[in-house]
Design a protein around this motif. Structure first.
Motif, short mmCIF file in Angstrom:
data_model
loop_
_atom_site.label_atom_id
_atom_site.label_comp_id
_atom_site.label_asym_id
_atom_site.label_seq_id
_atom_site.Cartn_x
_atom_site.Cartn_y
_atom_site.Cartn_z
N LEU A 46 0.86 -1.25 -0.11
CA LEU A 46 0.05 0.05 0.01
C LEU A 46 0.85 1.13 -0.07
N ILE A 47 0.63 2.24 -0.72
CA ILE A 47 1.28 3.54 -0.81
C ILE A 47 0.65 4.63 -0.49
N HIS A 48 1.04 5.61 0.16
CA HIS A 48 0.24 6.64 0.89
C HIS A 48 0.43 7.90 -0.09
N GLU A 74 -0.38 -0.85 -11.04
CA GLU A 74 -1.33 -1.92 -10.39
C GLU A 74 -0.91 -2.21 -8.92
N VAL A 75 -1.15 -0.96 -8.28
CA VAL A 75 -0.59 -1.10 -6.52
C VAL A 75 -1.67 -0.40 -5.93
N ASP A 76 -2.04 -0.95 -4.72
CA ASP A 76 -3.02 -0.33 -3.88
C ASP A 76 -2.38 1.17 -3.11
N VAL A 77 -3.04 2.10 -3.51
CA VAL A 77 -2.90 3.45 -2.83
C VAL A 77 -4.04 3.76 -2.18
N GLU A 78 -3.68 4.67 -1.13
CA GLU A 78 -4.53 5.61 -0.11
C GLU A 78 -4.22 6.86 -0.39
N LYS A 90 -15.89 9.46 -5.20
CA LYS A 90 -16.13 8.69 -6.21
C LYS A 90 -15.02 8.58 -7.36
N SER A 91 -14.48 9.75 -7.81
CA SER A 91 -13.57 9.65 -8.87
C SER A 91 -12.43 8.56 -8.54
N LEU A 92 -11.94 8.78 -7.31
CA LEU A 92 -10.73 8.25 -6.79
C LEU A 92 -11.07 6.62 -6.75
N ILE A 93 -12.05 6.34 -6.24
CA ILE A 93 -12.60 5.15 -5.76
C ILE A 93 -12.90 4.34 -7.13
N ASP A 94 -13.56 4.93 -8.08
CA ASP A 94 -14.04 4.51 -9.22
C ASP A 94 -12.61 4.39 -10.02
N GLY A 95 -11.43 5.10 -9.92
CA GLY A 95 -10.57 4.77 -10.75
C GLY A 95 -9.47 3.84 -10.11
N GLY A 96 -9.85 3.11 -9.06
CA GLY A 96 -9.20 2.07 -8.30
C GLY A 96 -8.30 2.54 -7.01
N VAL A 97 -8.62 3.65 -6.79
CA VAL A 97 -8.04 3.76 -5.27
C VAL A 97 -8.64 2.95 -4.28
N SER A 98 -7.73 2.36 -3.35
CA SER A 98 -8.13 1.62 -2.29
C SER A 98 -8.94 2.09 -1.00
#
Length: 237
Positions: A46-48, A74-78, A90-98
């Motif tokens: 996870l990357i901050h 393809e890495v999890d980010v917060e 919504k834009s962030l989560i729809d874009g794949g942000v964890s």
């Protein structure tokens, strides 16, 4: 405990601030994508990412860059910084942000926070950023009259599952984290705790791990090579 490497973004570049002061910034890596890739290769799960331009402006500024990190690596980010509308969440989560981190909104717009938590559950975290006991907002520029303990109690009541605790006086200083605060919060709350600010060496990582908290964010110590990210990650496996 997981180790979460941090990237603060200003003008599309990776920087680190000293105690949240925008006038005391160091360029740590010109290419955010390159820095994030090095973190992934070291084993980070996870990357901050913090949009410091967004924190100051009050809306996401580096959205395109953030989503590029997610898509290409393809890495999890917060992500935190300037997220004060449901549209941005919504834009962030729809874009794949964890995980999306709310700070100012958690103080100033409880209805937005409740809507976000109801909709996205544990994909929403709250930044508990304080100095001398009181929460600071708007990119740490504005001091509120809210004590960090009161905020944490409110967050637990709303259903927030993860809080990121930053003692601003420690951030970017390499002076060590505020262990006593982490112990205090853990004793009064069941929320997952991520410690942030001040980590200077591997011994700090060990101390935080012994608290049995969720995670530790490490920034400047990685860039200054005082902490080897791969070693820290392996220590906490």
């Amino acid at each position: 405990m997981i180790v979460i490497p941090a990237i603060d973004i200003i003008d599309g570049m990776a920087v680190r601030l000293y105690q949240g002061d925008y006038n005391k910034k160091d360029l740590m890596g010109e290419d955010v994508l390159k820095v994030a890739k090095s973190f992934k290769e070291a084993g980070a799960k996870l990357i901050h990412l913090v949009d410091l331009d967004g924190a100051k402006k009050g809306e996401l500024v580096n959205l395109e860059l953030i989503l590029r990190v997610v898509k290409e690596l393809e890495v999890d980010v917060e992500v935190g910084g300037g997220i004060r509308s449901f549209k941005d969440i919504k834009s962030l989560i729809d874009g794949g942000v964890s995980r999306v981190i709310l700070g100012t909104a958690a103080i100033e717009d409880k209805e937005l926070l409740r809507q976000a938590v109801d909709t996205y559950k544990d994909k929403i975290a709250v930044a508990v950023d304080f100095k001398d006991g009181y929460i600071h907002t708007r990119g740490w520029i504005s001091k509120s009259d809210v004590h960090y303990i009161d905020l944490i109690n409110d967050m637990e009541a709303i259903g927030v599952k993860n809080i990121i605790i930053t003692d601003i006086s420690k951030d970017g200083t390499l002076e060590g984290p505020n262990i006593n605060i982490m112990k205090e919060v853990k004793s009064i709350s069941n929320i997952d705790i991520t410690a942030s600010g001040g980590v200077k060496n591997i011994d700090n990582i060990k101390d935080l791990k012994e608290l049995n908290i969720y995670g530790a964010i490490v920034g400047k110590a990685i860039y200054s090579k005082d902490v080897n990210l791969e070693e820290a990650i392996n220590l906490c496996k």
